[in-house]
Scaffold this active site. Structure first.
Site, PDB file in Angstrom:
ATOM      1  N   HIS A 151       7.364  23.391 -33.494  1.00 32.11           N
ATOM      2  CA  HIS A 151       8.717  23.704 -33.417  1.00 32.11           C
ATOM      3  C   HIS A 151       9.104  24.864 -34.556  1.00 32.11           C
ATOM      4  CE1 HIS A 151      10.304  20.155 -30.970  1.00 32.11           C
ATOM      5  NE2 HIS A 151       9.505  21.007 -30.345  1.00 32.11           N
ATOM      6  N   HIS A 166      14.338  19.387 -29.565  1.00 35.51           N
ATOM      7  CA  HIS A 166      13.050  20.342 -29.035  1.00 35.51           C
ATOM      8  C   HIS A 166      13.938  21.913 -28.950  1.00 35.51           C
ATOM      9  CE1 HIS A 166      11.173  16.528 -27.401  1.00 35.51           C
ATOM     10  NE2 HIS A 166      11.375  16.571 -28.757  1.00 35.51           N
TER      11      HIS A 166
HETATM   12  C1  LIG Z   1       2.802  23.301 -27.630  1.00 38.72           C
HETATM   13  C2  LIG Z   1       4.284  23.520 -27.648  1.00 38.72           C
HETATM   14  C3  LIG Z   1       4.968  22.557 -27.171  1.00 38.72           C
HETATM   15  C4  LIG Z   1       6.398  22.691 -27.086  1.00 38.72           C
HETATM   16  N1  LIG Z   1       6.989  21.786 -26.337  1.00 38.72           N
HETATM   17  C5  LIG Z   1       8.523  21.885 -26.378  1.00 38.72           C
HETATM   18  C6  LIG Z   1       9.242  21.218 -25.262  1.00 38.72           C
HETATM   19  O1  LIG Z   1       8.714  20.239 -24.699  1.00 38.72           O
HETATM   20  N2  LIG Z   1      10.679  21.422 -25.446  1.00 38.72           N
HETATM   21  C7  LIG Z   1      11.200  22.186 -26.185  1.00 38.72           C
HETATM   22  O2  LIG Z   1      12.329  22.710 -26.186  1.00 38.72           O
HETATM   23  N3  LIG Z   1      10.448  23.330 -26.899  1.00 38.72           N
HETATM   24  C8  LIG Z   1       8.983  23.031 -27.169  1.00 38.72           C
HETATM   25  N4  LIG Z   1       8.278  23.789 -27.777  1.00 38.72           N
HETATM   26  C9  LIG Z   1       9.074  25.097 -28.552  1.00 38.72           C
HETATM   27  C10 LIG Z   1       9.433  25.907 -27.667  1.00 38.72           C
HETATM   28  O3  LIG Z   1       8.549  26.498 -26.789  1.00 38.72           O
HETATM   29  C11 LIG Z   1       9.703  27.217 -28.745  1.00 38.72           C
HETATM   30  O4  LIG Z   1      10.583  26.800 -29.823  1.00 38.72           O
HETATM   31  C12 LIG Z   1      10.215  28.462 -28.399  1.00 38.72           C
HETATM   32  O5  LIG Z   1       9.331  28.927 -27.275  1.00 38.72           O
HETATM   33  C13 LIG Z   1      10.354  29.560 -29.166  1.00 38.72           C
HETATM   34  O6  LIG Z   1      10.842  30.619 -28.516  1.00 38.72           O
HETATM   35  P1  LIG Z   1      10.691  31.981 -29.387  1.00 38.72           P
HETATM   36  O7  LIG Z   1      11.142  33.304 -28.428  1.00 38.72           O
HETATM   37  O8  LIG Z   1      11.324  31.917 -30.910  1.00 38.72           O
HETATM   38  O9  LIG Z   1       9.043  32.263 -29.693  1.00 38.72           O
HETATM   39  P2  LIG Z   1       7.969  32.189 -28.481  1.00 38.72           P
HETATM   40  O10 LIG Z   1       8.305  31.419 -27.327  1.00 38.72           O
HETATM   41  O11 LIG Z   1       6.757  32.000 -29.313  1.00 38.72           O
HETATM   42  O12 LIG Z   1       7.682  33.646 -28.200  1.00 38.72           O
HETATM   43  C14 LIG Z   1       7.248  34.974 -28.799  1.00 38.72           C
HETATM   44  C15 LIG Z   1       6.592  35.890 -27.942  1.00 38.72           C
HETATM   45  O13 LIG Z   1       6.204  36.972 -28.775  1.00 38.72           O
HETATM   46  C16 LIG Z   1       4.711  37.323 -28.527  1.00 38.72           C
HETATM   47  N5  LIG Z   1       4.183  37.955 -29.796  1.00 38.72           N
HETATM   48  C17 LIG Z   1       4.109  37.165 -30.761  1.00 38.72           C
HETATM   49  N6  LIG Z   1       3.707  38.141 -31.919  1.00 38.72           N
HETATM   50  C18 LIG Z   1       3.542  39.450 -31.259  1.00 38.72           C
HETATM   51  C19 LIG Z   1       3.086  40.650 -31.468  1.00 38.72           C
HETATM   52  N7  LIG Z   1       2.924  40.982 -32.667  1.00 38.72           N
HETATM   53  N8  LIG Z   1       3.218  41.753 -30.659  1.00 38.72           N
HETATM   54  C20 LIG Z   1       3.588  41.486 -29.355  1.00 38.72           C
HETATM   55  N9  LIG Z   1       4.097  40.082 -28.866  1.00 38.72           N
HETATM   56  C21 LIG Z   1       3.917  39.204 -29.789  1.00 38.72           C
HETATM   57  C22 LIG Z   1       4.306  36.032 -28.145  1.00 38.72           C
HETATM   58  O14 LIG Z   1       3.052  36.016 -27.276  1.00 38.72           O
HETATM   59  C23 LIG Z   1       5.185  35.292 -27.207  1.00 38.72           C
HETATM   60  O15 LIG Z   1       5.325  35.724 -25.787  1.00 38.72           O
HETATM   61  C24 LIG Z   1       6.969  23.836 -27.838  1.00 38.72           C
HETATM   62  C25 LIG Z   1       6.128  24.757 -28.399  1.00 38.72           C
HETATM   63  C26 LIG Z   1       4.722  24.794 -28.264  1.00 38.72           C
HETATM   64  C27 LIG Z   1       3.785  25.629 -28.821  1.00 38.72           C
END
Ligand SMILES: Cc1cc2nc3c(=O)[nH]c(=O)nc-3n(C[C@H](O)[C@H](O)[C@H](O)COP(=O)(O)OP(=O)(O)OC[C@H]3O[C@@H](n4cnc5c(N)ncnc54)[C@H](O)[C@@H]3O)c2cc1C
Length: 526
Positions: A461, A504
């Site tokens: 997270h 989460h």
């Molecule tokens: C294994 C795992 C289990 C989890 N389980 C849960 C759960 O059960 N319930 C829950 O609520 N949350 C869960 N989470 C947490 C939740 O999924 C994340 O908090 C959420 O996805 C974060 O969203 P975000 O948009 O901040 O980042 P992310 O979802 O990480 O999205 C970032 C995106 O940017 C892309 N990216 C990164 N760097 C670059 C770059 N330089 N150039 C282009 N693209 C790039 C990545 O490929 C990704 O597609 C889990 C996370 C993981 C990894």
């Protein structure tokens, strides 16, 4: 997935822990455990108290609803498992949320254990009240498949002429004209070629809490010493970028249920017949164990509930601390970072003294895997570009358990989970504690186990590395999500959460994104 080995964790016997993040269209929502839940109300009110107008529970609830649809189960499933929910917590949004068609036979005993512990049973956990409740999943009940950022938001609009998604491309840095963002430099991971893409109106960064600060730092926006060490020219000395890093440290307790039921949480892996029939049932009817993504029981509880005898002393200890003693070294060079932490600490002191904010998570599915997670860490980590390889993965340092208050909170949490497994309700299973093991009882004995593998500093997270806070509190974006010191860059991901909520994270990220869409439309008069 990104799987980045963290810096050695000094307070965890120099172990390194893997930082996971989705490396795919849809990000974490494609690889996560599909738990769909929300923090307690004070978690989001805290964001407003930190100087962010328009960000609080009431306002975010609009967007929690806007992003989600909850579909109740069939009547017989509802009554079989005593599922509870409240439709007023949801709207008719794209993310599909539901409870599975199946639960393990041990679950009723776990709910009895909750009763025995006098834990408040909440009708609907997604309305921001602590207690124990059924946790839904981001599962589309129509197909019993994952509902993700991709399936909910992108797939329905792929044919739009003004939308183009490119994959396999890594954003390297922002291209500026003086301090106004003009676009981004892109690397095609397959061919190694680089391109520049231009943005007419504004640039939106959504690379998550590990990579968004990396992109800013590579672009010359971040703490000057970090940029200089990596040979990056400083455009804006913005110390908050990559600081204030938060995650949920988790203790992985394990019990052997010596007298477990015949079908239990291990059956899918150790009973080939059960696995095969369950799979066939899922394919044929979309029912059975394979409709379950994760355990659907959880207790999110305040510190005062789990440590009634010593929560006041923990609060006093936190209040009395010299904050800089436990913060990353860089904080000493930037009074605004310390001021931001102190503002957060003031809120944490209130939250730890309140019955309304959760500090402890215990998720249950039945069975002996007793994950116990700390929802409000007092330590702060860092994500800095690597001076020896700036365009490689950044150095992720949780500074796990650097603040000894986190250890106190974990001791209280582990002891509370032990009480749950010691209830009469669970005694029918004859639980035997394997990890850490019942022989570890005193503070010192448990601390040695915490440091040597029982506790991970991350629950996958990552959050808060580009915090939405005033600049004089070390913030990186304002309440319109625009980065300070440069023009036309907006951040929309978990990095903007000033303090990590006790939940989460995915539901909160969806709510942030929906709210951000309204903010941006208003900004451009749409
Ligand atoms: C294994 C795992 C289990 C989890 N389980 C849960 C759960 O059960 N319930 C829950 O609520 N949350 C869960 N989470 C947490 C939740 O999924 C994340 O908090 C959420 O996805 C974060 O969203 P975000 O948009 O901040 O980042 P992310 O979802 O990480 O999205 C970032 C995106 O940017 C892309 N990216 C990164 N760097 C670059 C770059 N330089 N150039 C282009 N693209 C790039 C990545 O490929 C990704 O597609 C889990 C996370 C993981 C990894």
């Amino acid at each position: 997935m990104f799987e980045i080995n963290s810096a050695p964790q000094v307070n965890l016997q120099n172990q390194s822990f893997v930082a996971y993040a989705g490396k795919v269209l849809g990000g974490g929502s494609i690889v996560n455990g599909m738990g769909y839940d929300r923090g307690t109300q004070p978690d989001y009110d805290a964001w407003g108290e930190l100087g962010n107008d328009g960000w609080n529970w009431d306002n975010l609830l609009t967007y929690f609803k806007k992003s989600s649809t909850f579909t109740p189960n069939k009547a017989e499933t509802l009554s079989k498992y005593n599922y509870t929910y409240d439709l007023s917590a949801y709207g008719t949004g794209p993310v599909q949320v539901s409870l599975p068609e199946w639960q393990y036979p041990e679950m009723p005993a776990f709910w009895d254990a909750m009763d025995e512990m006098n834990i408040n049973k909440v009708q609907e956990g997604a309305l921001g009240e602590p207690g124990c409740f059924w946790v839904a999943a981001s599962t589309d009940p129509k197909y019993q498949t994952r509902s993700s950022a991709r399936s909910a938001y992108y797939d329905p609009i792929t044919t739009r002429s003004n939308l183009k998604v490119v994959t396999g491309i890594q954003v390297q840095e922002i291209v500026f004209s003086t301090l106004t963002a003009k676009g981004v430099k892109l690397l095609d991971r397959d061919t190694g070629k680089t391109y520049t893409a231009y943005a007419d109106m504004e640039l939106i960064l959504a690379a998550g809490a590990i990579h968004t600060p990396q992109i800013l730092q590579l672009s010359g926006v971040g703490p000057a010493s970090v940029l200089k060490a990596a040979g990056v020219k400083v455009k804006v000395d913005l110390p908050g970028v990559g600081n204030n890093f938060q995650d949920h440290p988790a203790a992985y307790l394990m019990y052997n249920l010596a007298n477990d039921t015949t079908i239990n949480t291990n059956s899918l892996t150790n009973n080939a017949t059960f696995n095969a029939t369950s799979y066939d049932e899922y394919v044929a009817n979309k029912t059975g164990p394979y409709t379950q993504a994760h355990g659907n029981g959880a207790a999110f509880l305040p510190l005062s509930k789990i440590a009634p005898d010593n929560y006041k002393s923990i609060v006093e200890k936190l209040s009395a601390q010299n904050a800089t003693a436990y913060l990353p070294e860089m904080y000493s060079a930037y009074p605004e970072l310390v001021a931001g932490y102190e503002a957060q600490r003031k809120i944490q002191v209130e939250q730890f003294s309140s019955d309304a904010a959760s500090m402890y998570e215990f998720s249950f599915q039945g069975g002996g895997f007793a994950i116990t997670a700390l929802q409000k860490p007092t330590s702060r980590g860092t994500v800095y570009i690597d001076p020896s390889n700036p365009s490689g993965e950044p150095i992720v340092d949780y500074h796990g358990l650097k603040n000894p208050v986190d250890v106190d909170l974990l001791l209280a949490s582990i002891r509370y989970t032990r009480q749950i497994y010691n209830t009469t309700a669970l005694s029918v299973f004859e639980p035997v504690e394997l990890t850490p093991g019942a022989k570890y009882q005193t503070d010192d004995e448990l601390k040695s186990q915490i440091a040597s593998g029982l506790v991970y500093p991350t629950f996958a997270h990552p959050a808060s590395t580009c915090a939405m806070m005033p600049r004089n509190l070390g913030g990186v974006v304002d309440s319109g999500l625009q980065v300070y010191g440069i023009k036309k860059v907006t951040i929309i991901d978990a990095s903007i959460m000033p303090m990590i909520p006790g939940t989460h994270l995915q539901a909160t990220v969806y709510a942030i994104a929906e709210k951000a869409a309204d903010i941006i439309k208003a900004r451009h008069g749409a």
